[in-house]
Design an enzyme around this catalytic site. Structure first.
Site, mmCIF file in Angstrom:
data_model
loop_
_atom_site.group_PDB
_atom_site.id
_atom_site.type_symbol
_atom_site.label_atom_id
_atom_site.label_comp_id
_atom_site.label_asym_id
_atom_site.label_seq_id
_atom_site.Cartn_x
_atom_site.Cartn_y
_atom_site.Cartn_z
ATOM 1 N N ASN A 31 0.832 -1.214 0.000
ATOM 2 C CA ASN A 31 0.000 0.000 0.000
ATOM 3 C C ASN A 31 0.866 1.264 0.000
ATOM 4 O OD1 ASN A 31 0.970 0.133 2.579
ATOM 5 N ND2 ASN A 31 -1.019 0.278 3.596
ATOM 6 N N ASN A 34 5.076 2.772 3.447
ATOM 7 C CA ASN A 34 6.479 3.014 3.817
ATOM 8 C C ASN A 34 7.421 2.653 2.669
ATOM 9 O OD1 ASN A 34 8.337 3.918 5.773
ATOM 10 N ND2 ASN A 34 8.913 1.821 6.254
ATOM 11 N N SER A 123 11.565 -11.797 13.830
ATOM 12 C CA SER A 123 12.677 -10.913 14.176
ATOM 13 C C SER A 123 13.418 -11.433 15.399
ATOM 14 C CB SER A 123 12.074 -9.540 14.485
ATOM 15 O OG SER A 123 13.003 -8.746 15.158
ATOM 16 N N TYR A 147 6.042 -3.576 19.037
ATOM 17 C CA TYR A 147 6.507 -4.163 17.773
ATOM 18 C C TYR A 147 6.953 -5.610 18.009
ATOM 19 C CZ TYR A 147 9.615 -5.459 13.974
ATOM 20 O OH TYR A 147 10.230 -6.154 12.961
ATOM 21 N N LYS A 151 5.323 -9.420 16.727
ATOM 22 C CA LYS A 151 5.992 -10.547 16.071
ATOM 23 C C LYS A 151 5.802 -11.825 16.907
ATOM 24 C CE LYS A 151 7.622 -8.392 12.505
ATOM 25 N NZ LYS A 151 7.027 -8.652 11.199
ATOM 26 N N PHE A 176 18.111 -10.937 11.909
ATOM 27 C CA PHE A 176 18.938 -10.098 12.766
ATOM 28 C C PHE A 176 18.983 -8.688 12.132
ATOM 29 C CE2 PHE A 176 20.074 -12.593 16.448
ATOM 30 C CZ PHE A 176 19.301 -13.689 16.148
ATOM 31 N N ARG A 290 20.275 4.623 24.381
ATOM 32 C CA ARG A 290 18.887 4.704 23.901
ATOM 33 C C ARG A 290 18.013 3.814 24.791
ATOM 34 N NH1 ARG A 290 17.871 2.977 17.670
ATOM 35 N NH2 ARG A 290 18.671 1.009 18.463
HETATM 36 P P1 NAD Z 1 9.622 -1.864 5.052
HETATM 37 O O1 NAD Z 1 8.825 -0.888 5.840
HETATM 38 O O2 NAD Z 1 10.668 -1.338 4.153
HETATM 39 O O3 NAD Z 1 8.650 -2.807 4.218
HETATM 40 C C1 NAD Z 1 7.356 -3.146 4.644
HETATM 41 C C2 NAD Z 1 6.413 -2.872 3.475
HETATM 42 O O4 NAD Z 1 5.098 -3.214 3.855
HETATM 43 C C3 NAD Z 1 6.416 -1.398 3.056
HETATM 44 O O5 NAD Z 1 6.610 -1.305 1.658
HETATM 45 C C4 NAD Z 1 5.012 -0.919 3.438
HETATM 46 O O6 NAD Z 1 4.533 0.086 2.549
HETATM 47 C C5 NAD Z 1 4.207 -2.216 3.373
HETATM 48 N N1 NAD Z 1 3.025 -2.233 4.233
HETATM 49 C C6 NAD Z 1 2.960 -1.940 5.557
HETATM 50 N N2 NAD Z 1 1.683 -2.073 5.979
HETATM 51 C C7 NAD Z 1 0.945 -2.481 4.913
HETATM 52 C C8 NAD Z 1 -0.425 -2.792 4.726
HETATM 53 N N3 NAD Z 1 -1.300 -2.681 5.713
HETATM 54 N N4 NAD Z 1 -0.835 -3.184 3.500
HETATM 55 C C9 NAD Z 1 0.036 -3.285 2.481
HETATM 56 N N5 NAD Z 1 1.355 -2.996 2.599
HETATM 57 C C10 NAD Z 1 1.794 -2.600 3.808
HETATM 58 O O7 NAD Z 1 10.257 -2.897 6.095
HETATM 59 P P2 NAD Z 1 11.352 -4.014 5.845
HETATM 60 O O8 NAD Z 1 12.598 -3.598 6.524
HETATM 61 O O9 NAD Z 1 11.390 -4.408 4.432
HETATM 62 O O10 NAD Z 1 10.730 -5.188 6.727
HETATM 63 C C11 NAD Z 1 9.914 -6.193 6.159
HETATM 64 C C12 NAD Z 1 9.411 -7.098 7.262
HETATM 65 O O11 NAD Z 1 10.520 -7.636 7.981
HETATM 66 C C13 NAD Z 1 8.550 -6.373 8.302
HETATM 67 O O12 NAD Z 1 7.511 -7.237 8.687
HETATM 68 C C14 NAD Z 1 9.501 -6.146 9.442
HETATM 69 O O13 NAD Z 1 8.839 -6.068 10.670
HETATM 70 C C15 NAD Z 1 10.386 -7.381 9.361
HETATM 71 N N6 NAD Z 1 11.719 -7.182 9.947
HETATM 72 C C16 NAD Z 1 12.503 -6.154 9.516
HETATM 73 C C17 NAD Z 1 13.748 -5.944 10.094
HETATM 74 C C18 NAD Z 1 14.620 -4.809 9.664
HETATM 75 O O14 NAD Z 1 15.567 -4.483 10.394
HETATM 76 N N7 NAD Z 1 14.405 -4.179 8.527
HETATM 77 C C19 NAD Z 1 14.205 -6.815 11.099
HETATM 78 C C20 NAD Z 1 13.369 -7.864 11.508
HETATM 79 C C21 NAD Z 1 12.121 -8.048 10.917
HETATM 80 N N1 UDP Z 2 22.809 3.083 17.191
HETATM 81 C C1 UDP Z 2 23.508 4.257 17.439
HETATM 82 N N2 UDP Z 2 23.093 5.389 16.817
HETATM 83 C C2 UDP Z 2 22.039 5.433 15.958
HETATM 84 C C3 UDP Z 2 21.328 4.231 15.712
HETATM 85 C C4 UDP Z 2 21.736 3.074 16.352
HETATM 86 O O1 UDP Z 2 24.462 4.262 18.213
HETATM 87 O O2 UDP Z 2 21.706 6.514 15.437
HETATM 88 C C5 UDP Z 2 23.243 1.826 17.830
HETATM 89 C C6 UDP Z 2 22.200 1.155 18.710
HETATM 90 O O3 UDP Z 2 22.301 1.630 20.036
HETATM 91 C C7 UDP Z 2 22.584 -0.325 18.575
HETATM 92 C C8 UDP Z 2 23.148 -0.435 17.156
HETATM 93 O O4 UDP Z 2 23.507 0.905 16.795
HETATM 94 O O5 UDP Z 2 23.635 -0.642 19.479
HETATM 95 C C9 UDP Z 2 22.133 -0.958 16.146
HETATM 96 O O6 UDP Z 2 20.938 -0.186 16.236
HETATM 97 P P1 UDP Z 2 19.724 -0.395 15.224
HETATM 98 O O7 UDP Z 2 18.640 0.557 15.655
HETATM 99 O O8 UDP Z 2 20.225 -0.293 13.825
HETATM 100 O O9 UDP Z 2 19.294 -1.914 15.450
HETATM 101 P P2 UDP Z 2 18.583 -2.605 16.741
HETATM 102 O O10 UDP Z 2 19.089 -1.911 17.965
HETATM 103 O O11 UDP Z 2 17.123 -2.409 16.524
HETATM 104 O O12 UDP Z 2 19.004 -4.020 16.691
#
Ligand code: NAD
Ligand code: UDP
Length: 336
Positions: A31, A34, A123, A147, A151, A176, A290
């Protein structure tokens, strides 16, 4: 045909490319809450294939029903969801609604259409923060924010469905810290507003969009005092999805695995690696920790290797190099 939800997002777009390259027929939905429409052209440019895409919302059950009615969908990779931890604390209702209600809509429609192979974006945040590291799949689960709980709850919903109907197979993929970008520099991470995550912050400092990086504490119980995470190249992560999908199709059983490299890097390690490959100085200041952060976590990635024969190809220098190429070619991301 594979349905990819959240297909234009960061991980979704890279997985879409890998699926097309591997010969799968893919239908993407999003949609754009993001992500950018420009991803559609970029995916086509990288793969040389016309991408099949329909705009729609996971909260719209009628839309999902029509998708399944009109397309021969055999399995689903579900990325669509909200991922900001900070936002989830501020606006938990919309967060839970999107991540849980969206998932339930999808599962209901899948069940109505006898589609029962599901790859889920879980996650590392589902692991209870008190666990020892590295995290192993059988460790206790829990969270500290909506969040993470979304999950955790999603995993539980899927496990309950599997018990009720044994024809389901689900891949629970616990990611990760994905960083990096496709080597073309055409797709990458493009957070809206001030980045929450470390790598996009570093690249935005390097490209001149931000003055300096704030490092959240240098007094953690780690060798250099900064936080340690398991950074994984997004293309390696994407390829893990293809392996997991193949497993569901061939083995017809579920699996729960970590997708990480098994190696931890500190904030300063990442800054140094980025400076080395980009030739850019990353100015930083040490600020308060943080809230909600933990000192360190990384994966035990043995199970993914054993079950899927999946290992990572790219090291941290390569992750930094690809993140930098993406940012340099697209200083304002997709520009939306
Ligand atoms: P992202 O925000 O880039 O991608 C998510 C996509 O889903 C976006 O394009 C957004 O527009 C779409 N979306 C959200 N709600 C929607 C809805 N109701 N209907 C249709 N589309 C919708 O995020 P990402 O980093 O690509 O992450 C993808 C998945 O992986 C997510 O579920 C996220 O929670 C999970 N995840 C991400 C990370 C990370 O660090 N990026 C880590 C662990 C898990
Ligand atoms: N971090 C930081 N400055 C930033 C963003 C993240 O020092 O502006 C640090 C944060 O404290 C963590 C690591 O970088 O130790 C990874 O953070 P991120 O938010 O990317 O991942 P998450 O903590 O969600 O695993």
């Amino acid at each position: 045909m594979i349905l990819v939800t959240g297909a234009t997002g960061y991980i979704g777009s890279h997985t879409w490319v890998e699926l097309l390259n591997a010969g799968y027929k893919v239908l993407g939905i999003d949609n754009f809450c993001n992500s950018s429409r420009k991803v559609l052209d970029r995916v086509e440019k990288i793969t040389g294939q016309k991408s099949q895409f329909i705009e729609g919302d996971m909260l719209d059950e009628k839309f999902l029903s029509s998708l399944f009615r009109n397309n021969p969908i055999e399995s689903v990779i579900h990325f669509a969801g909200l991922k900001s931890v900070g936002e989830s604390i501020k606006i938990p209702i919309s967060h839970y609604q999107n991540n849980i209600h969206g998932l339930l809509n999808l599962l209901k429609v899948m069940q109505e259409n006898q589609c029962n192979k599901f790859v889920f974006s879980s996650s590392a945040t589902v692991y209870h923060p008190n666990n020892l590291i590295p995290y192993v799949e059988g460790m206790s689960l829990g969270s500290t924010n909506p969040y993470g709980w979304s999950k955790y709850m999603s995993e539980q919903i899927l496990r309950d469905i599997e018990v009720a109907d044994t024809s389901w197979s689900v891949a629970y993929l616990r990611y990760f810290n994905p960083i990096g970008a496709h080597e073309s520099g055409l797709i990458g991470d493009d957070p809206k507003g001030v980045p929450n995550n470390l790598m996009p912050f570093i690249t935005q400092v390097a490209v001149g969009r931000r003055e300096y990086l704030s490092i959240f504490g240098d007094d953690w119980p780690t060798p250099d005092g900064t936080g340690i995470r398991d950074y994984i190249h997004v293309v390696d992560l994407a390829r893990g999805h293809i392996k997991a999908l193949d497993y569901l199709i061939n083995q017809k059983q579920s699996l729960t695995i970590n997708l990480g490299t098994g190696q931890g890097y500190s904030v300063l390690d990442l800054v140094k690696s980025f400076e080395k490959v980009s030739g850019k100085k990353i100015h930083y200041q040490i600020v308060e920790r943080r809230p909600g952060d933990i000192a360190q976590f990384y994966a035990n990635s043995q199970l993914a290797k054993k079950l899927l024969d999946w290992t990572v190809e790219y090291d941290v220098d390569r992750m930094c190099k690809d993140s930098w190429r993406w940012q340099l070619k697209n200083p304002n991301g997709f520009g939306e």
